[in-house]
Design an enzyme around this catalytic site. Sequence first.
Site, PDB file in Angstrom:
ATOM      1  N   LYS A  71      34.064  72.317  48.282  1.00 36.39           N
ATOM      2  CA  LYS A  71      33.728  73.620  47.684  1.00 36.39           C
ATOM      3  C   LYS A  71      34.326  73.811  46.289  1.00 36.39           C
ATOM      4  O   LYS A  71      33.716  74.437  45.430  1.00 36.39           O
ATOM      5  CB  LYS A  71      34.187  74.760  48.602  1.00 36.39           C
ATOM      6  CG  LYS A  71      33.371  74.867  49.884  1.00 36.39           C
ATOM      7  CD  LYS A  71      33.814  76.062  50.711  1.00 36.39           C
ATOM      8  CE  LYS A  71      33.075  76.105  52.033  1.00 36.39           C
ATOM      9  NZ  LYS A  71      33.451  77.264  52.850  1.00 36.39           N
ATOM     10  N   ALA A 134      46.550  81.592  53.186  1.00 35.21           N
ATOM     11  CA  ALA A 134      46.391  81.743  51.739  1.00 35.21           C
ATOM     12  C   ALA A 134      45.764  80.487  51.140  1.00 35.21           C
ATOM     13  O   ALA A 134      46.017  80.136  49.991  1.00 35.21           O
ATOM     14  CB  ALA A 134      47.737  82.040  51.088  1.00 35.21           C
ATOM     15  N   ARG A 158      52.467  81.277  55.727  1.00 36.58           N
ATOM     16  CA  ARG A 158      53.664  80.474  56.010  1.00 36.58           C
ATOM     17  C   ARG A 158      54.386  80.156  54.700  1.00 36.58           C
ATOM     18  O   ARG A 158      55.584  80.344  54.580  1.00 36.58           O
ATOM     19  CB  ARG A 158      53.200  79.180  56.714  1.00 36.58           C
ATOM     20  CG  ARG A 158      54.284  78.253  57.142  1.00 36.58           C
ATOM     21  CD  ARG A 158      53.718  77.123  57.967  1.00 36.58           C
ATOM     22  NE  ARG A 158      52.693  76.333  57.233  1.00 36.58           N
ATOM     23  CZ  ARG A 158      51.995  75.358  57.767  1.00 36.58           C
ATOM     24  NH1 ARG A 158      52.160  75.021  59.030  1.00 36.58           N
ATOM     25  NH2 ARG A 158      51.104  74.694  57.042  1.00 36.58           N
ATOM     26  N   THR A 159      53.644  79.703  53.686  1.00 35.99           N
ATOM     27  CA  THR A 159      54.212  79.473  52.361  1.00 35.99           C
ATOM     28  C   THR A 159      53.971  80.746  51.542  1.00 35.99           C
ATOM     29  O   THR A 159      52.858  80.981  51.056  1.00 35.99           O
ATOM     30  CB  THR A 159      53.530  78.264  51.680  1.00 35.99           C
ATOM     31  OG1 THR A 159      53.494  77.185  52.610  1.00 35.99           O
ATOM     32  CG2 THR A 159      54.248  77.843  50.413  1.00 35.99           C
ATOM     33  N   SER A 161      54.776  81.843  48.633  1.00 35.57           N
ATOM     34  CA  SER A 161      54.385  81.772  47.217  1.00 35.57           C
ATOM     35  C   SER A 161      52.862  81.666  47.069  1.00 35.57           C
ATOM     36  O   SER A 161      52.283  82.174  46.103  1.00 35.57           O
ATOM     37  CB  SER A 161      55.062  80.578  46.530  1.00 35.57           C
ATOM     38  OG  SER A 161      54.715  79.394  47.210  1.00 35.57           O
TER      39      SER A 161
HETATM   40  P1  ATR Z   1      41.345  76.155  54.134  1.00 36.30           P
HETATM   41  O1  ATR Z   1      40.381  75.589  53.157  1.00 36.30           O
HETATM   42  O2  ATR Z   1      40.873  76.150  55.560  1.00 36.30           O
HETATM   43  O3  ATR Z   1      41.844  77.493  53.741  1.00 36.30           O
HETATM   44  P2  ATR Z   1      43.864  75.100  53.276  1.00 36.30           P
HETATM   45  O4  ATR Z   1      43.552  75.444  51.874  1.00 36.30           O
HETATM   46  O5  ATR Z   1      44.493  73.776  53.600  1.00 36.30           O
HETATM   47  O6  ATR Z   1      42.555  75.124  54.168  1.00 36.30           O
HETATM   48  O7  ATR Z   1      44.749  76.290  53.890  1.00 36.30           O
HETATM   49  C1  ATR Z   1      45.179  76.276  55.219  1.00 36.30           C
HETATM   50  C2  ATR Z   1      45.913  77.586  55.504  1.00 36.30           C
HETATM   51  O8  ATR Z   1      46.317  77.620  56.881  1.00 36.30           O
HETATM   52  C3  ATR Z   1      47.171  77.762  54.686  1.00 36.30           C
HETATM   53  O9  ATR Z   1      47.371  79.149  54.475  1.00 36.30           O
HETATM   54  C4  ATR Z   1      48.236  77.196  55.635  1.00 36.30           C
HETATM   55  O10 ATR Z   1      49.547  77.677  55.394  1.00 36.30           O
HETATM   56  P3  ATR Z   1      50.445  77.025  54.220  1.00 36.30           P
HETATM   57  O11 ATR Z   1      49.873  77.531  52.927  1.00 36.30           O
HETATM   58  O12 ATR Z   1      51.813  77.488  54.473  1.00 36.30           O
HETATM   59  O13 ATR Z   1      50.276  75.524  54.365  1.00 36.30           O
HETATM   60  C5  ATR Z   1      47.728  77.721  56.949  1.00 36.30           C
HETATM   61  N1  ATR Z   1      48.215  76.972  58.126  1.00 36.30           N
HETATM   62  C6  ATR Z   1      47.805  75.751  58.528  1.00 36.30           C
HETATM   63  N2  ATR Z   1      48.428  75.382  59.672  1.00 36.30           N
HETATM   64  C7  ATR Z   1      49.245  76.415  60.003  1.00 36.30           C
HETATM   65  C8  ATR Z   1      50.149  76.675  61.089  1.00 36.30           C
HETATM   66  N3  ATR Z   1      50.328  75.769  62.054  1.00 36.30           N
HETATM   67  N4  ATR Z   1      50.830  77.847  61.100  1.00 36.30           N
HETATM   68  C9  ATR Z   1      50.647  78.757  60.114  1.00 36.30           C
HETATM   69  N5  ATR Z   1      49.810  78.573  59.074  1.00 36.30           N
HETATM   70  C10 ATR Z   1      49.123  77.430  59.015  1.00 36.30           C
END
Ligand code: ATR
Length: 283
Positions: A71, A134, A158-159, A161
């Site tokens: 995307k 995010a 989780r992150t 920032s």
């Molecule tokens: P997508 O395109 O599906 O949004 P991405 O850009 O990799 O995929 O984002 C995944 C999101 O799911 C992120 O917000 C991630 O948190 P982090 O930014 O801290 O990595 C979140 N995420 C994935 N696995 C997670 C988990 N086990 N617990 C909490 N958040 C999770």
Amino acid sequence: MAGPVDLYAVMGNPVAHSKSPWIHTLFASQTGQRLRYNARLVPVDGFDEALNHFFKEERGGHGLSITVPFKEQAWEHAQHRTPRAEKAGAVNTLWISNDGVLNGDNTDGLGLVRDLTVNHQVDLKNARLLILGAGGAVRGVLEPILEQKPAELVIANRTVSKAEALAELFPGQPVSAGGFADLSEPFDLIINGTSASLQGDLPPLPAEIVNEQTVCYDMMYAREITVFNQWGLAQSARQAIDGLGMLVEQAAEQFQIWRGVRPDTAAVLQQLREDMAVSKETV
Ligand code: ATR
């Protein structure tokens, strides 16, 4: 003489389980549109070539649905982007207009909003909203959600920032960011946009964010209820909705862009749910 049949496709990796060919083919038969739609598995480093081939070399290549992980690349390739695609930083819909320009849009947010407000009568105006995650999926839906004028939109991740960076894209709007542990009040609507449920994981959420009025919405869907929706109902949420309706609604928006006709999503969604229930029994 009729020319080649207009051709559409979804490009992704993986793409084998995509329901888009099925959905768009149903839309086409429902609206009497003559087109073909299929799925293309594109190598992770082969998007440029696949795009070029589809629009320049294949006869009848009209439009594409773009899914993970392309995307953002589709956004870069689009010569003209709609304002919502611009803000989303990602494009899930491509098409060539009569002037030969490659256009990009993002229909994910509108699909989510339509599923919530039209299919489920969840009013977002003046509501207190929480969105979990995010990543790209969340960024893609923020602007259409904010257009509904919620009282508040909290992005928790989780992150932290990354949540803060997304909130900064909307200065002057009622958007704030934080971590899961910062949450302590109930919300009217909680949208799970993390990819955690793909692994059957649940972000560490405080129980206080749900009460009997809360609606939980998981942007993911599966045959079984998702872990997040299960958790919401266990905390006495009013309702738990999965992302199947969002999938169908974002596809309907694409179909309208490409063909100028709006399909009946309710019939397609019902058939999709019935088919999923049947395949569950036979697996
Ligand atoms: P997508 O395109 O599906 O949004 P991405 O850009 O990799 O995929 O984002 C995944 C999101 O799911 C992120 O917000 C991630 O948190 P982090 O930014 O801290 O990595 C979140 N995420 C994935 N696995 C997670 C988990 N086990 N617990 C909490 N958040 C999770």
